[in-house]
Design a protein around this motif. Structure first.
Motif, short mmCIF file in Angstrom:
data_model
loop_
_atom_site.label_atom_id
_atom_site.label_comp_id
_atom_site.label_asym_id
_atom_site.label_seq_id
_atom_site.Cartn_x
_atom_site.Cartn_y
_atom_site.Cartn_z
N LEU A 193 0.81 -1.22 0.00
CA LEU A 193 0.00 0.00 0.00
C LEU A 193 0.84 1.26 0.00
O LEU A 193 0.41 2.33 0.43
N GLY A 194 2.10 1.12 -0.48
CA GLY A 194 3.00 2.26 -0.53
C GLY A 194 3.50 2.69 0.83
O GLY A 194 4.05 3.79 0.97
N LEU A 195 3.31 1.84 1.83
CA LEU A 195 3.69 2.17 3.20
C LEU A 195 4.47 1.03 3.80
O LEU A 195 4.67 -0.03 3.20
N VAL A 196 4.89 1.23 5.04
CA VAL A 196 5.49 0.16 5.82
C VAL A 196 4.38 -0.62 6.49
O VAL A 196 3.56 -0.03 7.21
N ARG A 197 4.28 -1.90 6.25
CA ARG A 197 3.26 -2.76 6.87
C ARG A 197 3.82 -3.28 8.19
O ARG A 197 4.69 -4.15 8.21
N SER A 245 -7.94 6.43 2.78
CA SER A 245 -6.93 7.13 1.98
C SER A 245 -6.37 8.32 2.74
O SER A 245 -5.18 8.64 2.64
N HIS A 246 -7.22 8.99 3.51
CA HIS A 246 -6.76 10.10 4.34
C HIS A 246 -5.75 9.61 5.38
O HIS A 246 -4.78 10.31 5.69
N PHE A 247 -5.99 8.43 5.87
CA PHE A 247 -5.10 7.84 6.89
C PHE A 247 -3.73 7.50 6.30
O PHE A 247 -2.69 7.88 6.84
N ILE A 248 -3.73 6.78 5.17
CA ILE A 248 -2.45 6.29 4.64
C ILE A 248 -1.64 7.39 3.94
O ILE A 248 -0.43 7.22 3.72
N THR A 249 -2.30 8.49 3.58
CA THR A 249 -1.54 9.59 2.98
C THR A 249 -0.95 10.53 4.02
O THR A 249 -0.15 11.40 3.68
N ASN A 250 -1.34 10.38 5.26
CA ASN A 250 -0.81 11.23 6.33
C ASN A 250 0.06 10.49 7.32
O ASN A 250 0.74 11.12 8.14
N LEU A 251 0.06 9.15 7.28
CA LEU A 251 0.89 8.35 8.17
C LEU A 251 1.78 7.43 7.33
O LEU A 251 1.37 6.96 6.26
N PRO A 252 2.99 7.16 7.78
CA PRO A 252 3.94 6.38 6.97
C PRO A 252 3.77 4.87 7.09
O PRO A 252 4.50 4.14 6.44
N PRO A 307 -6.26 -8.88 -3.78
CA PRO A 307 -5.53 -10.15 -3.75
C PRO A 307 -5.20 -10.57 -2.33
O PRO A 307 -5.21 -9.76 -1.40
N LYS A 308 -4.84 -11.84 -2.17
CA LYS A 308 -4.56 -12.37 -0.84
C LYS A 308 -3.37 -11.70 -0.18
O LYS A 308 -3.35 -11.51 1.04
N ASN A 309 -2.35 -11.34 -0.98
CA ASN A 309 -1.15 -10.77 -0.37
C ASN A 309 -1.36 -9.35 0.13
O ASN A 309 -0.47 -8.76 0.74
N PHE A 310 -2.56 -8.75 -0.13
CA PHE A 310 -2.86 -7.44 0.43
C PHE A 310 -3.33 -7.57 1.88
O PHE A 310 -3.25 -6.61 2.64
#
Length: 605
Positions: free
Chosen positions: A359-363, A383-390, A422-425
């Motif tokens: 998701l373009g972030l650190v999981r 989307s607001h959450f993942i665009t403001n937190l890493p 997909p499952k890997n998400f």
């Protein structure tokens, strides 16, 4: 109007009962009577949190004794004073009464209306008794005893015309005056309890339809699921009831207000019943016309009479009704606007897939439960959450809680789980469904049940072959064909074509809209699928052990700068105030404070 009825009924009932003390002590001031009434009211509302289940067994003997006594006293007075009053059952006399009295006789219907008050709250009795019991009681006991009681008072007044104001207490024989006073007070409490219960009931229904601010609803009985207690409204009703009692002091003015509230409740009920008969029961139009015509003929006559008494206390229920109408309308308007914003700003799956499995972030290890009102799609708050937190959790579950137009939803049918992408998400959706009875019910194991259903979904999904990862499955072992019609309605905002309900059996789970496979048992997958299942279950288990975080979206709406003053007042002040004082989702869902993360956003309407 029902809320106004719930305020005025205890006021007039208790004040009337307390007035019996003054008759025995003529020098007693009205202030003492009001104080006694206020004390009784405080006690009545303070006992509400115990529920009627614990004291309900007293109600039937009290009310039965009350009706038998007033019926017996009526017979005594008819025999003692004037048996000719029974001629009043002839319709000829009402014609002569109106002809002789003119406008004054017609407006007196507003006071006569008080003789049938209470029937507007009959729907609340259905939480305690079956329909046949209510019909039998009213036909055999209530109606005959009331006719005898009022006929007896009329007979008494033929020889004691100066006692018209206090005819009830003055017509009681001296030997049973104080026992009757006690029974009358207890009966007043029971009558007040009935309208208070009716108020709680209709507020809960408005709450289920999104037309009332979120308040705490407590179910006070395990046997009768309709018996509820709403603490916030209880104290509001008590304050308003005491204000009316102490402010008016005049029983006549409270009676005018009471009659206005009751007749308008009856009038609206008749109009709504017409819709029910046409649209729900599909009755023949002639039957509907007869019912509506006869009912409106009576109710409009009383309604026209109470209009003359609006300036004599009848304005009170109108003000109360207007205040609650404003609250309900503003709350519903703001709630709908919030929902429309979330619906129109959903994140597309293409955007999610473009971010990749990370998701373009650190999981980071752990499970994130993202609460949303949407039963489909990814909410904008995400989307607001993942665009403001890493960073974001390794497993994300979108949790949607829906209140459905059914009485209750069993535990086996409560949760629907779906995989997103997909499952890997490692992204899922869980829809938790509650009925009327389940509203705001504290669920200490809500998080545990979500995770259990998530694990069950992964196991069942591994048994499937030829199904896409985005299919939705129900997780209970019995068939759920009856759920097809309404169990996943998105509160009338999601069309039925967008809903993929399923039929489940113990051996197989297949989409309900795949009839070619409905009767086939799909065998479990091979070693590769089994290994994938084991790996994902181990992954989910490790994430669960790491920790679960509850992510709540807090969408704040504001009126646009170019909005009118009325809209700014409604949105920026009234709705904002209601949102601030009503129950938060974290309280409703029993979310641990240390595991709570609020994500806010603002939009203009």
């Amino acid at each position: 109007m029902v809320v106004g009825d719930g305020i005025l009924t205890p006021a007039i009932s208790v004040l009337s009962a307390s007035g019996g003390i003054k008759l025995d002590h003529p020098k007693m001031s009205n202030d003492v009577v009001v104080i006694v009434a206020v004390v009784i009211l405080v006690g009545l509302f303070s006992m509400q949190h115990y529920g009627t289940d614990k004291v309900g067994w007293l109600f039937a003997p009290i009310v039965l004794l009350w009706f038998l006594l007033i019926g017996g006293i009526g017979i005594f007075n008819i025999c003692k004073y004037d048996s000719s009053v029974l001629k009043a059952f002839s319709p000829v006399y009402i014609y002569r009464y109106f002809k002789r009295g003119g406008k004054a006789g017609w407006t007196s219907l507003g006071g006569i209306m008080l003789s049938i008050t209470g029937i507007e709250a009959l729907f609340a009795d259905l939480a305690h008794f079956p329909v046949s019991a209510v019909q039998l009681a009213f036909t055999v006991v209530v109606f005959p005893c009331l006719l005898l009681a009022y006929s007896g008072q009329a007979a008494y007044l033929t020889q004691n015309k100066d006692h018209v104001i206090d005819a009830f207490y003055r017509s009681i024989p001296d030997g049973i005056y104080w026992p009757m006073f006690i029974i009358a007070t207890l009966a007043a409490v029971v009558a007040s309890q009935a309208t208070i219960s009716a108020t709680f009931s209709i507020i809960k229904q408005a709450l289920a339809l999104g037309c009332f601010p979120r308040v705490k609803v407590v179910h006070t009985s395990k046997k009768f699921l309709g018996q509820i207690y709403i603490p916030d409204m209880n104290w509001i009703l008590m304050i308003l009831c005491i204000t009316v009692t102490a402010g008016f002091r005049n029983q006549s003015q409270i009676g005018n207000a009471y009659g206005t509230a009751v007749v308008k409740v009856m009038l609206v009920t008749t109009l709504l019943m017409t819709l029910i008969m046409l649209l729900v029961w599909h009755c023949h139009w002639i039957l509907v016309l007869i019912f509506t015509g006869l009912s409106l003929a009576v109710e409009c006559a009383y309604f026209s009479a109470v209009l003359f008494k609006v300036d004599q206390g009848g304005w009170v229920p109108l003000v109360i009704a207007a205040a609650f109408l404003v609250i309900m309308y503003v709350w519903h308007y703001g709630t709908v606007k919030r929902y429309e914003f979330e619906m129109h700003s959903k994140v597309s799956m293409a955007w999610i897939l473009g971010l990749g499995p990370s998701l373009g972030l650190v999981r980071v290890p752990g499970i994130g439960l993202v609460y949303t009102e949407l039963a489909s799609g990814v909410p904008h708050i995400f989307s607001h959450f993942i665009t403001n937190l890493p960073a974001i959790h390794s497993v994300v579950v979108f949790v949607c809680v829906k209140y459905l137009p059914v009485y209750t939803v069993s535990e086996e049918e409560r949760f629907l789980v779906k995989r997103i992408g997909p499952k890997n998400f490692h992204m899922f959706r869980c829809v938790a469904r509650y009925g009327y009875k389940d509203l705001h019910k504290k669920d200490d194991e809500f998080e545990k049940k979500i995770l259990e259903n998530l694990f069950t979904f992964v196991r069942l999904e591994a048994m499937m072959e030829g199904c896409s990862d985005s299919e939705e499955y129900s997780l209970y072992g019995q068939r759920t064909q009856r759920s097809r019609d309404f169990l996943l309605k998105d509160n009338a905002h999601t069309s039925s074509s967008d809903i993929d309900l399923t039929i489940s059996t113990v051996d197989s789970i297949v989409p309900a809209k795949s009839p070619l496979h409905a009767n086939n048992t799909i065998p479990s997958s091979g070693r590769e699928s089994s290994q994938t299942e084991v790996d994902e279950l181990e992954f989910l288990s490790s994430c669960r052990d790491t920790g679960v975080v509850h992510i709540l979206g807090n969408t704040v709406i504001r009126a646009r700068r170019d909005s009118g003053i009325h809209k700014k007042i409604a949105i920026d002040y009234i709705y904002a105030f209601l949102r601030k004082i009503c129950r938060e989702n974290s309280v409703i869902f029993n979310v641990p404070h240390e595991s709570l993360l609020n994500v806010g956003q603002i939009f203009s309407v």
